[in-house]
Scaffold this motif. Sequence first.
Motif, PDB file in Angstrom:
ATOM      1  N   TRP A 121      49.744  31.695  39.933  1.00  0.00           N
ATOM      2  CA  TRP A 121      51.264  31.585  40.551  1.00  0.00           C
ATOM      3  C   TRP A 121      51.992  32.795  41.044  1.00  0.00           C
ATOM      4  N   THR A 161      55.679  34.666  40.937  1.00  0.00           N
ATOM      5  CA  THR A 161      56.996  34.337  40.837  1.00  0.00           C
ATOM      6  C   THR A 161      57.757  35.069  41.881  1.00  0.00           C
ATOM      7  N   GLU A 181      49.977  36.856  38.363  1.00  0.00           N
ATOM      8  CA  GLU A 181      49.309  36.733  37.007  1.00  0.00           C
ATOM      9  C   GLU A 181      47.782  37.013  37.081  1.00  0.00           C
ATOM     10  N   HIS A 203      55.977  23.276  38.406  1.00  0.00           N
ATOM     11  CA  HIS A 203      55.966  24.748  38.033  1.00  0.00           C
ATOM     12  C   HIS A 203      56.869  25.449  38.820  1.00  0.00           C
ATOM     13  N   HIS A 253      60.393  27.228  37.832  1.00  0.00           N
ATOM     14  CA  HIS A 253      60.803  28.656  38.139  1.00  0.00           C
ATOM     15  C   HIS A 253      62.126  28.535  38.942  1.00  0.00           C
ATOM     16  N   HIS A 311      57.268  32.035  32.648  1.00  0.00           N
ATOM     17  CA  HIS A 311      56.128  31.531  32.255  1.00  0.00           C
ATOM     18  C   HIS A 311      56.105  31.213  30.634  1.00  0.00           C
TER      19      HIS A 311
END
Length: 229
Positions: free
Chosen positions: A9, A11, A41, A183, A187, A193
């Motif tokens: 993912w 951000t 990530e 998810h 955010h 996370h």
Amino acid sequence: MRYQGWLTWVTLGLAVVFVPMALDSKPAPINFTGEIDKVIEKVDPNFKTTTQQTQKSETSASDTPIESIVQNRKLSRTYYYHFDDNVSAGAKAVFENAVNVYNQTGIVKLVPGTGTDRQNSITFFVYSKQMPSNGNTTMIESGHGGPQIIQQTGWNAYTANHARAGLNVYYPSAAIRKSVAIHELGHALGLDHSHYRNSVMYPVDQGNTQLSSGDIGTLKTIYGTEETK
Ligand SMILES: [Zn+2]
């Protein structure tokens, strides 16, 4: 083709915009401290062999961190959400499922609509991004999302979060999933996370469709507990 273990993912949009006040005898400085972070990530290469590890028990709300730009902001618990025009009916349904998960907590209240500048909003979107192959593995970005804090100073002061949450429809089977939408919406609402696999904010998709106690605790920290009025 299996994506399991390689979902990542991103951000997005950790931008803080300080809007200069319009009317005041002593104008505040325009303090633009925005930054756009884009972080893919790192995926644990041993992920497939560690999924059977016993989950740690959660002990506090800090297990799911708060996105840094959301910390110490006074945000309304109400959000107005809408979809970009190109969001398919299928993706909309997935986003709506994610909305319901957060509404069921009673901590935040997400309602359809666009809201005003000074109200919190969420834009749901889709995008198509093919990931480059890296050797014999491909890390797939299944979505991105994040808060954007609007800080108006002066007599008309307010703080609002104009957030976004999106799914990478280049990989529909990996991205158009309730767990991914939860998810990314997490955010948008200010969750960062988590190290815990039972958190919806674990960086690699675990298929979680229920918020962990850590996720819920952090939402309470940001938005306060359920209001009775
Ligand atoms: Zn993420």
